[in-house]
Design an enzyme around this catalytic site. Structure first.
Site, PDB file in Angstrom:
ATOM      1  N   LYS A 194       0.816  -1.230   0.000  1.00  0.00           N
ATOM      2  CA  LYS A 194       0.000   0.000   0.000  1.00  0.00           C
ATOM      3  C   LYS A 194       0.843   1.272   0.000  1.00  0.00           C
ATOM      4  CE  LYS A 194       0.432  -1.523   4.371  1.00  0.00           C
ATOM      5  NZ  LYS A 194       0.147  -2.740   5.090  1.00  0.00           N
ATOM      6  N   GLY A 207      -6.512  -6.012   3.599  1.00  0.00           N
ATOM      7  CA  GLY A 207      -6.080  -7.416   3.621  1.00  0.00           C
ATOM      8  C   GLY A 207      -6.999  -8.398   2.923  1.00  0.00           C
ATOM      9  N   GLY A 236       2.326 -10.078  19.115  1.00  0.00           N
ATOM     10  CA  GLY A 236       2.750 -10.082  17.721  1.00  0.00           C
ATOM     11  C   GLY A 236       1.809  -9.330  16.781  1.00  0.00           C
ATOM     12  N   GLU A 289       3.976  -4.122  15.581  1.00  0.00           N
ATOM     13  CA  GLU A 289       5.405  -4.316  15.331  1.00  0.00           C
ATOM     14  C   GLU A 289       6.251  -3.642  16.412  1.00  0.00           C
ATOM     15  OE1 GLU A 289       6.587  -3.624  11.343  1.00  0.00           O
ATOM     16  OE2 GLU A 289       4.627  -4.239  10.596  1.00  0.00           O
ATOM     17  N   LYS A 332      -3.650   3.426   2.666  1.00  0.00           N
ATOM     18  CA  LYS A 332      -4.773   2.628   2.156  1.00  0.00           C
ATOM     19  C   LYS A 332      -5.904   3.517   1.650  1.00  0.00           C
ATOM     20  CE  LYS A 332      -3.699  -1.338   5.130  1.00  0.00           C
ATOM     21  NZ  LYS A 332      -3.862  -1.907   6.470  1.00  0.00           N
ATOM     22  N   GLY A 359      -2.948 -10.364   8.254  1.00  0.00           N
ATOM     23  CA  GLY A 359      -2.631 -11.733   8.651  1.00  0.00           C
ATOM     24  C   GLY A 359      -2.287 -12.595   7.449  1.00  0.00           C
TER      25      GLY A 359
HETATM   26  P1  NAP Z   1       7.478  -9.550   6.042  1.00  0.00           P
HETATM   27  O1  NAP Z   1       6.909 -10.638   6.856  1.00  0.00           O
HETATM   28  O2  NAP Z   1       8.443  -8.618   6.665  1.00  0.00           O
HETATM   29  O3  NAP Z   1       8.169 -10.223   4.752  1.00  0.00           O
HETATM   30  C1  NAP Z   1       8.949  -9.497   3.854  1.00  0.00           C
HETATM   31  C2  NAP Z   1       9.646 -10.476   2.925  1.00  0.00           C
HETATM   32  O4  NAP Z   1      10.364  -9.756   1.939  1.00  0.00           O
HETATM   33  C3  NAP Z   1      10.650 -11.390   3.625  1.00  0.00           C
HETATM   34  O5  NAP Z   1      10.573 -12.688   3.105  1.00  0.00           O
HETATM   35  C4  NAP Z   1      12.006 -10.753   3.280  1.00  0.00           C
HETATM   36  O6  NAP Z   1      13.060 -11.684   3.197  1.00  0.00           O
HETATM   37  C5  NAP Z   1      11.695 -10.210   1.897  1.00  0.00           C
HETATM   38  N1  NAP Z   1      12.553  -9.076   1.545  1.00  0.00           N
HETATM   39  C6  NAP Z   1      12.667  -7.886   2.180  1.00  0.00           C
HETATM   40  N2  NAP Z   1      13.547  -7.090   1.541  1.00  0.00           N
HETATM   41  C7  NAP Z   1      14.009  -7.795   0.494  1.00  0.00           C
HETATM   42  C8  NAP Z   1      14.933  -7.537  -0.532  1.00  0.00           C
HETATM   43  N3  NAP Z   1      15.575  -6.357  -0.615  1.00  0.00           N
HETATM   44  N4  NAP Z   1      15.173  -8.499  -1.464  1.00  0.00           N
HETATM   45  C9  NAP Z   1      14.516  -9.682  -1.398  1.00  0.00           C
HETATM   46  N5  NAP Z   1      13.605  -9.984  -0.447  1.00  0.00           N
HETATM   47  C10 NAP Z   1      13.371  -9.065   0.481  1.00  0.00           C
HETATM   48  O7  NAP Z   1       6.323  -8.648   5.412  1.00  0.00           O
HETATM   49  P2  NAP Z   1       4.791  -9.023   5.229  1.00  0.00           P
HETATM   50  O8  NAP Z   1       4.069  -8.779   6.506  1.00  0.00           O
HETATM   51  O9  NAP Z   1       4.660 -10.324   4.556  1.00  0.00           O
HETATM   52  O10 NAP Z   1       4.315  -7.827   4.251  1.00  0.00           O
HETATM   53  C11 NAP Z   1       4.661  -7.825   2.891  1.00  0.00           C
HETATM   54  C12 NAP Z   1       3.862  -6.753   2.169  1.00  0.00           C
HETATM   55  O11 NAP Z   1       2.478  -7.041   2.312  1.00  0.00           O
HETATM   56  C13 NAP Z   1       4.046  -5.336   2.705  1.00  0.00           C
HETATM   57  O12 NAP Z   1       3.928  -4.422   1.637  1.00  0.00           O
HETATM   58  C14 NAP Z   1       2.865  -5.175   3.659  1.00  0.00           C
HETATM   59  O13 NAP Z   1       2.493  -3.848   3.855  1.00  0.00           O
HETATM   60  C15 NAP Z   1       1.799  -5.915   2.892  1.00  0.00           C
HETATM   61  N6  NAP Z   1       0.694  -6.414   3.699  1.00  0.00           N
HETATM   62  C16 NAP Z   1       0.944  -7.153   4.806  1.00  0.00           C
HETATM   63  C17 NAP Z   1      -0.128  -7.650   5.538  1.00  0.00           C
HETATM   64  C18 NAP Z   1       0.113  -8.478   6.764  1.00  0.00           C
HETATM   65  O14 NAP Z   1      -0.872  -8.845   7.412  1.00  0.00           O
HETATM   66  N7  NAP Z   1       1.342  -8.822   7.105  1.00  0.00           N
HETATM   67  C19 NAP Z   1      -1.440  -7.367   5.136  1.00  0.00           C
HETATM   68  C20 NAP Z   1      -1.656  -6.630   3.955  1.00  0.00           C
HETATM   69  C21 NAP Z   1      -0.571  -6.147   3.242  1.00  0.00           C
HETATM   70  P3  NAP Z   1      13.530 -12.546   4.485  1.00  0.00           P
HETATM   71  O15 NAP Z   1      12.421 -13.542   4.720  1.00  0.00           O
HETATM   72  O16 NAP Z   1      14.786 -13.202   4.065  1.00  0.00           O
HETATM   73  O17 NAP Z   1      13.690 -11.578   5.603  1.00  0.00           O
HETATM   74  N1  HSE Z   2      -0.261  -3.297   9.815  1.00  0.00           N
HETATM   75  C1  HSE Z   2      -1.522  -3.489   9.185  1.00  0.00           C
HETATM   76  C2  HSE Z   2      -2.645  -3.521  10.215  1.00  0.00           C
HETATM   77  C3  HSE Z   2      -1.579  -4.790   8.412  1.00  0.00           C
HETATM   78  O1  HSE Z   2      -2.398  -3.535  11.422  1.00  0.00           O
HETATM   79  O2  HSE Z   2      -3.794  -3.517   9.788  1.00  0.00           O
HETATM   80  C4  HSE Z   2      -0.939  -4.686   7.063  1.00  0.00           C
HETATM   81  O3  HSE Z   2      -1.760  -3.971   6.174  1.00  0.00           O
END
Ligand code: NAP
Ligand code: HSE
Length: 423
Positions: free
Chosen positions: A97, A126, A179, A182, A197, A295
């Protein structure tokens, strides 16, 4: 329909979920996965580590890859990677986003030039389907307003504060231990995540390009246990609300800040990490989308839906035309000072005769009509009293002037908080 090759950039929370969901899908081959650290231990059954790379550019340059899925996050190097993927004729799915809010315009323009699509259902709320419904099912509507809860972490914190009369700081610590939040919670609690968003959501729903730099943003860090308690006594819940609205002068109001939401409004019933989007348009009326806003699996659901939509349409001369960017105008965005709202004002005043009159006079001088004034207990030791005011609709600039004057008045110890109230 043909089997497609996917390159996954990121194998964290979202990427791991995507891989698990697509593991046995006969139409999708995950050809390569980019991570930062290829030696990191990963809890993913049957992961073929031979397809891991720490060079994400090798994915966007791979001529065998049809779709690049970016679930890495951040602007750099994600922007370069996605520009390069699009230039190389690849369709893109992203959950990012921040990147879309800051660089959506250039990315979508490039995608149209190269006849590829960028899909981003997971980036907004999400697991809730909202982008595709707005772009397709609701395409015949003129959407005039969106009010939404777009951040799970802050909604969780506010829900816990409401349920257990504890401070923001205590709940944040608990959310971090669980968890949900962050280690550095700034992006969520200061409203940046919601602002990213709503920028993209408002752009597609109102059909005019919204500039993130003109979106007013305020987080939840100043909400106190007292505010929660007083709001409940007055029949409201406090929520971090993302708003987008076009007025009769075609001015566009997009902002994120806490609000007192009446208990009769459906957004007040959205608890914990759940997100909700209330869309108001013609001819549909009001529609609400609610569900898990974050999630591993809910977010993977949206990413996988986008991948499959591309896979089913990839052979078309112009795949998924309704999902492309069709914006021709920039929004004429209102400054927060020019908006009109009802307000909750909480202050601590000297407990002596005439103080409520002084407060009324200051508000009257700034054209603020008071709807209710309540004294919430006195502190005899300090000779102070807490006073809570709800105003009628007032101009924000008038409220800010009254706020400064109240803060400088000898009878007012402190204006504790000023929170906008949803009508
Ligand atoms: P995350 O758990 O921190 O995972 C990030 C991944 O990207 C990891 O596997 C990391 O590698 C890899 N990475 C980071 N920098 C890199 C680089 N320079 N080259 C190659 N790989 C790299 O993040 P996430 O929570 O999955 O979120 C990912 C995206 O989805 C973000 O844009 C976030 O805003 C979005 N999002 C997340 C959620 C949620 O609930 N988590 C919901 C909606 C949207 P390593 O594993 O080796 O560290
Ligand atoms: N950090 C966001 C939230 C999840 O708490 O809703 C990723 O979009």
């Amino acid at each position: 329909m043909s089997k497609i090759n996917v390159g996954l950039i990121g194998l964290g929370t979202v990427g791991g979920g995507v891989l698990k969901v697509l593991k046995d899908n006969p139409d999708i081959c995950i050809k390569k996965i980019a991570v930062r650290d290829i030696n990191k231990k990963r809890d993913i059954d049957g992961l073929d580590t031979s397809i891991l790379t720490n060079d994400p550019f090798s994915i966007v340059q791979d001529s065998d890859i049809d779709v690049v899925v970016e679930v890495m996050g951040g602007v750099n190097p994600a922007l370069d990677l996605l520009e390069s993927a699009v230039r190389n004729g690849k369709h893109v799915v992203t959950a990012n986003k921040e990147l879309l809010a800051k660089h959506g315009e250039e990315l979508f323009k490039l995608a149209n030039e190269k006849n590829v699509v960028i899909l981003y259902e997971a980036a907004i709320a999400g697991g809730i389907p909202i982008i595709m419904p707005i772009k397709t099912t609701l395409a015949g509507n003129k959407i005039k307003k969106i009010a939404a809860i777009l951040n799970g972490t802050t909604n969780y914190i506010l829900t816990k504060m409401e349920e257990s009369d504890v401070s923001y700081e205590e709940v944040l610590k608990e959310a971090q231990q669980l968890g949900y939040a962050e280690a550095d919670p700034t992006g969520d609690v200061e409203g940046f995540d919601s602002a990213y968003k709503i920028t993209t959501l408002a752009t597609i729903a109102l059909n005019q390009r919204v500039d993130i730099n003109k979106v007013y943003r305020e987080g939840i860090t100043k909400i106190s246990a007292d505010d929660m308690k007083f709001a409940q006594e007055l029949g409201y819940k406090i929520k971090l609300i993302a708003l987008a609205e076009v007025n009769e002068n075609n001015e566009t109001d997009v902002r994120v800040h806490p609000m007192l939401v009446p208990e009769t409004n459906i957004l007040s019933t959205i608890h914990d990490v759940t997100n909700a989007v209330l869309v108001e348009g013609f001819p549909v009326g009001k529609v609400v989308f609610a569900g898990p806003g974050a999630g591993e699996m809910p977010t993977a659901s949206s990413v996988v839906g986008d991948i499959l939509a591309i896979q089913q349409n990839i052979s078309a001369p112009e795949p998924l035309p309704m999902m492309r960017c069709h914006h021709k105008v920039n929004a004429n965005q209102l400054n927060i000072a020019d908006t009109t709202n009802k307000y909750y004002i909480s202050l601590t005043a000297v407990n002596s005769p005439g103080v409520i009159g002084t407060i009324g006079e200051i508000c009257g001088k700034h054209k603020i009509n008071l709807s209710s004034v309540l004294q919430k207990g006195a502190n005899s030791r300090e000779n102070t009293a807490k006073i809570v005011i709800i105003t009628e609709s007032s101009k924000e600039s008038n409220i800010q002037n009254a706020f400064s004057e109240l803060n400088g008045n000898a009878n007012i110890v402190k204006v504790n908080n000023l929170i906008r109230v949803m009508e």
